[in-house]
Write a protein that holds these residues in place. Structure first.
Motif, PDB file in Angstrom:
ATOM      1  N   PHE A 206      11.194 -17.094 -23.475  1.00  0.00           N
ATOM      2  CA  PHE A 206      11.940 -16.618 -22.319  1.00  0.00           C
ATOM      3  C   PHE A 206      12.083 -15.096 -22.372  1.00  0.00           C
ATOM      4  CE2 PHE A 206      16.191 -15.332 -20.829  1.00  0.00           C
ATOM      5  CZ  PHE A 206      16.132 -15.719 -19.506  1.00  0.00           C
ATOM      6  N   LEU A 207      12.489 -14.615 -23.538  1.00  0.00           N
ATOM      7  CA  LEU A 207      12.758 -13.189 -23.686  1.00  0.00           C
ATOM      8  C   LEU A 207      11.477 -12.365 -23.557  1.00  0.00           C
ATOM      9  CD1 LEU A 207      15.450 -11.930 -24.041  1.00  0.00           C
ATOM     10  CD2 LEU A 207      14.989 -11.651 -26.467  1.00  0.00           C
TER      11      LEU A 207
ATOM     12  N   VAL B 134      13.704 -13.803 -14.087  1.00  0.00           N
ATOM     13  CA  VAL B 134      14.774 -12.869 -14.490  1.00  0.00           C
ATOM     14  C   VAL B 134      14.221 -11.434 -14.550  1.00  0.00           C
ATOM     15  CG1 VAL B 134      16.292 -12.190 -16.393  1.00  0.00           C
ATOM     16  CG2 VAL B 134      16.191 -14.558 -15.684  1.00  0.00           C
TER      17      VAL B 134
ATOM     18  N   GLY C 218      13.629 -10.213 -11.072  1.00  0.00           N
ATOM     19  CA  GLY C 218      14.916  -9.989 -10.407  1.00  0.00           C
ATOM     20  C   GLY C 218      15.538  -8.674 -10.842  1.00  0.00           C
ATOM     21  N   ILE C 219      15.551  -8.431 -12.146  1.00  0.00           N
ATOM     22  CA  ILE C 219      16.147  -7.180 -12.649  1.00  0.00           C
ATOM     23  C   ILE C 219      15.332  -5.987 -12.140  1.00  0.00           C
ATOM     24  CG2 ILE C 219      16.696  -5.837 -14.721  1.00  0.00           C
ATOM     25  CD1 ILE C 219      17.221  -8.450 -16.174  1.00  0.00           C
TER      26      ILE C 219
ATOM     27  N   SER D 120      15.765  -5.526  -8.210  1.00  0.00           N
ATOM     28  CA  SER D 120      17.110  -5.069  -7.822  1.00  0.00           C
ATOM     29  C   SER D 120      17.362  -3.653  -8.328  1.00  0.00           C
ATOM     30  CB  SER D 120      18.190  -6.045  -8.269  1.00  0.00           C
ATOM     31  OG  SER D 120      18.025  -6.377  -9.612  1.00  0.00           O
TER      32      SER D 120
ATOM     33  N   VAL E  53      15.708  -1.423  -5.747  1.00  0.00           N
ATOM     34  CA  VAL E  53      16.491  -1.346  -4.503  1.00  0.00           C
ATOM     35  C   VAL E  53      17.713  -0.450  -4.702  1.00  0.00           C
ATOM     36  CG1 VAL E  53      17.942  -2.693  -2.928  1.00  0.00           C
ATOM     37  CG2 VAL E  53      15.745  -3.602  -3.650  1.00  0.00           C
ATOM     38  N   LEU E  54      18.412  -0.652  -5.833  1.00  0.00           N
ATOM     39  CA  LEU E  54      19.627   0.137  -6.074  1.00  0.00           C
ATOM     40  C   LEU E  54      19.279   1.607  -6.303  1.00  0.00           C
ATOM     41  CD1 LEU E  54      21.628  -2.388  -8.251  1.00  0.00           C
ATOM     42  CD2 LEU E  54      22.050  -1.746  -5.880  1.00  0.00           C
TER      43      LEU E  54
ATOM     44  N   TYR F 126      18.789   3.110  -2.903  1.00  0.00           N
ATOM     45  CA  TYR F 126      20.061   3.371  -2.224  1.00  0.00           C
ATOM     46  C   TYR F 126      20.820   4.513  -2.900  1.00  0.00           C
ATOM     47  CZ  TYR F 126      19.585  -0.684   0.817  1.00  0.00           C
ATOM     48  OH  TYR F 126      19.155  -1.562   1.779  1.00  0.00           O
TER      49      TYR F 126
ATOM     50  N   THR G 154      21.451  -6.314   1.147  1.00  0.00           N
ATOM     51  CA  THR G 154      20.507  -6.066   0.046  1.00  0.00           C
ATOM     52  C   THR G 154      21.204  -5.428  -1.149  1.00  0.00           C
ATOM     53  OG1 THR G 154      19.836  -4.070   1.187  1.00  0.00           O
ATOM     54  CG2 THR G 154      18.325  -5.905   1.304  1.00  0.00           C
ATOM     55  N   SER G 155      22.151  -4.519  -0.893  1.00  0.00           N
ATOM     56  CA  SER G 155      22.777  -3.887  -2.057  1.00  0.00           C
ATOM     57  C   SER G 155      23.672  -4.873  -2.803  1.00  0.00           C
ATOM     58  CB  SER G 155      23.533  -2.616  -1.663  1.00  0.00           C
ATOM     59  OG  SER G 155      24.432  -2.902  -0.639  1.00  0.00           O
TER      60      SER G 155
ATOM     61  N   SER H 235      21.369  -7.278  -4.644  1.00  0.00           N
ATOM     62  CA  SER H 235      20.723  -6.584  -5.762  1.00  0.00           C
ATOM     63  C   SER H 235      21.700  -6.402  -6.918  1.00  0.00           C
ATOM     64  CB  SER H 235      20.216  -5.211  -5.344  1.00  0.00           C
ATOM     65  OG  SER H 235      19.233  -5.359  -4.375  1.00  0.00           O
ATOM     66  N   LEU H 236      22.923  -5.989  -6.607  1.00  0.00           N
ATOM     67  CA  LEU H 236      23.920  -5.803  -7.666  1.00  0.00           C
ATOM     68  C   LEU H 236      24.212  -7.126  -8.378  1.00  0.00           C
ATOM     69  CD1 LEU H 236      26.563  -3.358  -6.177  1.00  0.00           C
ATOM     70  CD2 LEU H 236      25.309  -3.076  -8.297  1.00  0.00           C
TER      71      LEU H 236
ATOM     72  N   THR I 155      22.285  -9.763  -8.520  1.00  0.00           N
ATOM     73  CA  THR I 155      21.103 -10.178  -9.285  1.00  0.00           C
ATOM     74  C   THR I 155      21.034  -9.398 -10.594  1.00  0.00           C
ATOM     75  OG1 THR I 155      19.993 -10.490  -7.190  1.00  0.00           O
ATOM     76  CG2 THR I 155      18.609 -10.492  -9.122  1.00  0.00           C
ATOM     77  N   LEU I 156      21.198  -8.079 -10.492  1.00  0.00           N
ATOM     78  CA  LEU I 156      21.070  -7.238 -11.679  1.00  0.00           C
ATOM     79  C   LEU I 156      22.094  -7.651 -12.736  1.00  0.00           C
ATOM     80  CD1 LEU I 156      19.557  -4.827 -12.811  1.00  0.00           C
ATOM     81  CD2 LEU I 156      21.287  -3.351 -11.852  1.00  0.00           C
TER      82      LEU I 156
ATOM     83  N   PHE J 163      21.537 -11.342 -14.010  1.00  0.00           N
ATOM     84  CA  PHE J 163      20.339 -11.534 -14.826  1.00  0.00           C
ATOM     85  C   PHE J 163      20.462 -10.816 -16.167  1.00  0.00           C
ATOM     86  CE2 PHE J 163      17.030 -12.823 -11.369  1.00  0.00           C
ATOM     87  CZ  PHE J 163      17.861 -13.881 -11.018  1.00  0.00           C
ATOM     88  N   VAL J 164      21.048  -9.611 -16.148  1.00  0.00           N
ATOM     89  CA  VAL J 164      21.244  -8.918 -17.423  1.00  0.00           C
ATOM     90  C   VAL J 164      22.212  -9.741 -18.278  1.00  0.00           C
ATOM     91  CG1 VAL J 164      22.191  -6.853 -18.524  1.00  0.00           C
ATOM     92  CG2 VAL J 164      20.661  -6.630 -16.582  1.00  0.00           C
TER      93      VAL J 164
ATOM     94  N   VAL K 189      20.362 -12.588 -19.786  1.00  0.00           N
ATOM     95  CA  VAL K 189      19.546 -12.205 -20.940  1.00  0.00           C
ATOM     96  C   VAL K 189      20.441 -12.025 -22.166  1.00  0.00           C
ATOM     97  CG1 VAL K 189      18.077 -10.389 -21.884  1.00  0.00           C
ATOM     98  CG2 VAL K 189      17.726 -11.157 -19.550  1.00  0.00           C
TER      99      VAL K 189
ATOM    100  N   LEU L 203      20.005 -18.411 -12.162  1.00  0.00           N
ATOM    101  CA  LEU L 203      18.760 -18.037 -11.481  1.00  0.00           C
ATOM    102  C   LEU L 203      18.650 -18.741 -10.136  1.00  0.00           C
ATOM    103  CD1 LEU L 203      18.028 -17.083 -14.336  1.00  0.00           C
ATOM    104  CD2 LEU L 203      15.801 -18.110 -14.002  1.00  0.00           C
ATOM    105  N   LEU L 204      18.889 -20.061 -10.181  1.00  0.00           N
ATOM    106  CA  LEU L 204      18.693 -20.839  -8.966  1.00  0.00           C
ATOM    107  C   LEU L 204      19.769 -20.520  -7.934  1.00  0.00           C
ATOM    108  CD1 LEU L 204      17.785 -24.178 -10.761  1.00  0.00           C
ATOM    109  CD2 LEU L 204      16.225 -22.496  -9.772  1.00  0.00           C
TER     110      LEU L 204
END
Lengths: 276, 455
Positions: free
Chosen positions: A2-3, A155, A158-159, A162, A165-166, A169, B10-11, B14-15, B17-18, B21-22, B25, B147-148
């Motif tokens: 995964f990692l 994952v 996604g990271i 995002s 995108v951030l 912005y 989106t922001s 995105s926030l 998700t970030l 997801f972090v 992990v 995730l889902l």
């Protein structure tokens, strides 16, 4: 598993997403500064994404053929060429960037700017996309055992997306002058990163001699951590770069910094406008 | 920022998700470490269990703990017992603790435990790949929902952001659908903290605009109206004056022309204000443009005759007069055509041609007035509709006019939802004014439909 998947996909997506965000922020700046929508965003972004994905597909389908060429260092040579071309185009973009606040001046250069952006984004997607396609092909063959890898890929993507995108912005949320400064700084770091990567790949292909390691900061920030990946994509961070890599990095940085765009970013737009 | 909704959605996604997801992990990494410690503890328990086994039992030699586990029992460098899948040599150093070893084509986690009471070494080995897969599967069970959940979160964020922006959209719709002559304050119903100030400001502007427009309206109308009387008196006096003395010289003519121009200007000013959207409150009715054109041409015929100009009226669909009927205000339309024709006559030299044409295009009725006069440069074609605009060509100076005629044309066209275009005429030189009316439709601010009212 995964990692590993997270780190691999994150690295690829993050690089492409950051380049795209950076160039989009530049386009927004140009359109705002000239007071007109001179560069249409959708057209060139869509063109480069389609071209990038198509080339990545061709690349990953001919992966073994490319690897076997040039005495089995074809992959390194191809990637080094892609990195060098990207670095050159980023520097060219910095030199072409219009420093006068006139639509005519921008129109005159818009074709060159669009060309640079389309090719840079296409190359980024080709480079990162082909590796993700290889990776994706690997998962498909594993069935149920591939699930952790799939999750890892999601994952990582996604990271990466995002963060892109951030970053966009964040860059566009700054005042117009600060936004340009931040964009130029990132542009120079990205150009340096590309140059350093090209040297590393040529070292790996044995086309360039190895030079001693300049420093080792892996204890401070590991390259394989998420933060390390972010730093790698943003500023080209490497824990153990060689002296030649550091030199190439600084050279890429230097060419962007001496370009007119940097003078523009660090003087105010009004000063430039008054010289016209 | 092009769209607030897109930016917010989106922001936020995105926030989320970030950070999610972090966190996933990080959670994965710490859970895997915990799982590793748990497996190590299990191995220790197993070692204690194995050390209590009776090594003299023959069955122990062929004992199988499972494919992922192996054990050995040593005493004084002699292998007393081992599982069937264990190697013949010691799988760990003779010192207590954990380590890794490679045998039987796999990598194993190993543990050495010294049993002091029986003076035996117990070695336990567990396959790392299977133990990793097991741990990962358990840990991923907790990561997967994160995730889902993201696509679902994305949809919900979009929904809530849209919901949050709905009052803004409602306000924008209310402003957009407000007719030009509606200067009533906006009534928004529910009080919303963020919008109250905006609505109060807009209503304040509207109120100030209304009072300013009322002042302007009454001033212009009053001024024009008040000027009509003295000018009529002036004309009568001039007429009388001409009868009493021999005053047919240049000075008399210029005086008469001056008074005529002034009268025309005042009439046009009144027409302009009457036809402006905020003033216009006429009842609409069906108007046949062919009939109207015939009337106006007949009325203006002496003007054309004076300049020896040839005026013609052309209609593609003469047999179907109904096809040229639009819904509108008769007197306003009459003013429009009169102004276009007077304009054409003025800028067409003596003996020139003027053409009024009527046709249909799809559902629309097209009225065009063309001449073979001086024409208008493409750059000036939009400017001529501005009030008091007169082009600075040589001829302009000599042609009388006040620069309001075409502004009135534009007003009347706008009132009827029609478009006015200027192009070159079919005569090769000269101008064509093309007015395109939507057929039998009212696209207008303030014009009421009589038929609706009658119903």
């Amino acid at each position: 598993m995964f990692l590993n998947a997270v780190v691999l996909v994150l690295q690829e997506i993050l690089e492409a997403a950051l380049i795209l965000s950076l160039l989009l922020a530049f386009v927004r700046y140009l359109n705002l500064a000239s007071g007109e929508r001179v560069l249409s965003r959708r057209n060139w972004v869509v063109t480069s994404i389609i071209a990038g994905v198509f080339l990545a597909w061709i690349f990953s389908n001919n992966f073994s053929r490319i690897s076997n060429s040039f005495d089995y260092v074809g992959l390194e040579i191809t990637n080094a060429s892609i990195h060098s071309a990207s670095c050159f185009l980023l520097v060219l973009f910095a030199w072409l960037f219009p420093v006068k606040r006139s639509v005519a001046h921008l129109n005159h250069r818009s074709l060159g700017l669009i060309f640079c952006m389309v090719v840079v984004v296409t190359l980024a997607i080709l480079r990162e996309g082909s590796e993700i396609m290889q990776f994706g092909g690997g998962i498909l063959g594993q069935g149920q055992a591939g699930l952790p890898i799939f999750y890892g890929g999601v994952v990582g993507a996604g990271i990466g997306v995002s963060t892109g995108v951030l970053l966009y912005y964040a860059l566009t949320g700054l005042s117009i002058e600060n936004s340009l400064k931040a964009c130029v700084l990132l542009l120079s770091l990205t150009a340096g990163n590309m140059a350093s990567q090209a040297i590393l790949l040529l070292n790996q292909a044995d086309w360039l001699p190895f030079t001693p390691t300049a420093w080792d900061s892996s204890g401070l920030l590991s390259e394989s951590s998420v933060l390390g990946q972010l730093a790698y994509a943003l500023i080209g961070y490497e824990a153990t770069p060689s002296i030649m890599q550091v030199s190439a990095y600084l050279l890429g940085l230097f060419f962007v910094i001496i370009s007119p765009i940097s003078r523009l970013a660090w003087s105010t737009w009004h000063d430039e406008a008054s010289q016209i | 920022m092009k769209s607030i909704r897109l930016f917010l959605a989106t922001s936020i996604v995105s926030l989320l998700t970030l950070f999610n997801f972090v966190a996933a992990v990080q959670g994965y990494q710490s859970s895997m470490r915990e799982a590793d410690a748990l497996f190590d503890n299990q191995m220790l328990d197993l070692a204690l269990l194995v050390s209590n086994l009776d090594v003299s039992d023959e069955r122990l030699r062929s004992m199988q703990l499972g494919e992922d586990l192996a054990f050995q029992i040593w005493q004084n460098d002699k292998l007393l017992a081992a599982s069937a899948n264990a190697p013949v040599q010691a799988l760990h150093q003779f010192s207590e603790g954990y380590d890794y070893a490679n045998f039987s084509s796999y990598r194993w986690r190993t543990l050495a435990k010294y049993d002091r009471s029986h003076e035996k070494w117990v070695f336990i080995a567990e396959r790392t790949d299977l133990r990793f897969v097991l741990a990962e599967n358990v840990v991923l069970q907790s990561v997967a929902p994160l995730l889902l959940g993201i696509p679902l979160v994305g949809i919900l964020v979009w929904f809530f952001v849209s919901k949050g922006l709905a009052p803004l959209q409602k306000l924008s719709f209310a402003l957009k659908s407000k007719p030009a002559n509606d200067l009533l304050p906006i009534d928004f119903g529910d009080s919303i903290l963020e919008l109250d100030q905006v609505i109060a400001s807009i209503n304040g502007f509207v109120a100030r605009l209304e009072s300013a427009m009322n002042r302007e309206k009454s001033f212009s109308a009053d001024a024009a109206h008040e000027l009509r009387t003295p000018i009529s008196a002036l004309k009568i006096q001039l007429h009388n004056f001409a009868g009493t003395v021999d005053a047919k010289g240049d000075a008399y003519n210029e005086l008469q022309q001056g008074i005529d121009r002034m009268q025309h200007l005042i009439e046009q000013l009144l027409a302009l204000y009457r036809s402006s959207p905020d003033q216009f409150d006429a009842k609409g009715k069906s108007v046949n443009l062919l009939d109207l054109a015939q009337d106006v041409v007949a009325r203006l015929y002496p003007e054309f005759e004076k300049k020896d100009q040839q005026i013609s009226l052309e209609s593609e669909v003469e047999r179907e007069k109904e096809a040229l009927t639009i819904h509108g205000e008769f007197f306003a339309l009459e003013t429009l055509l009169t102004n276009l024709l007077v304009n054409a006559s003025r800028y067409t030299p003596n003996g020139g041609q003027i053409l009024v044409a009527l046709s249909r295009k799809h559902d629309n009725v097209i009225l065009s007035v063309e001449d073979d006069g001086v024409g208008i440069a493409p750059d000036d074609r939009e400017r001529i509709f501005d009030r008091f605009t007169r082009l600075s060509g040589n001829q302009e100076v000599t042609v009388p006019g006040c620069g309001l005629g075409l502004a009135i044309v534009r007003h009347v066209a706008d009132l009827h939802g029609a478009s006015v275009k200027v192009s070159s005429s079919r005569f090769g030189h000269g101008t064509a004014f093309i007015v395109e009316f939507p057929s039998e439709k009212i696209v207008n601010h303030g014009m009421r439909d009589e038929r609706v009212g009658d119903a």
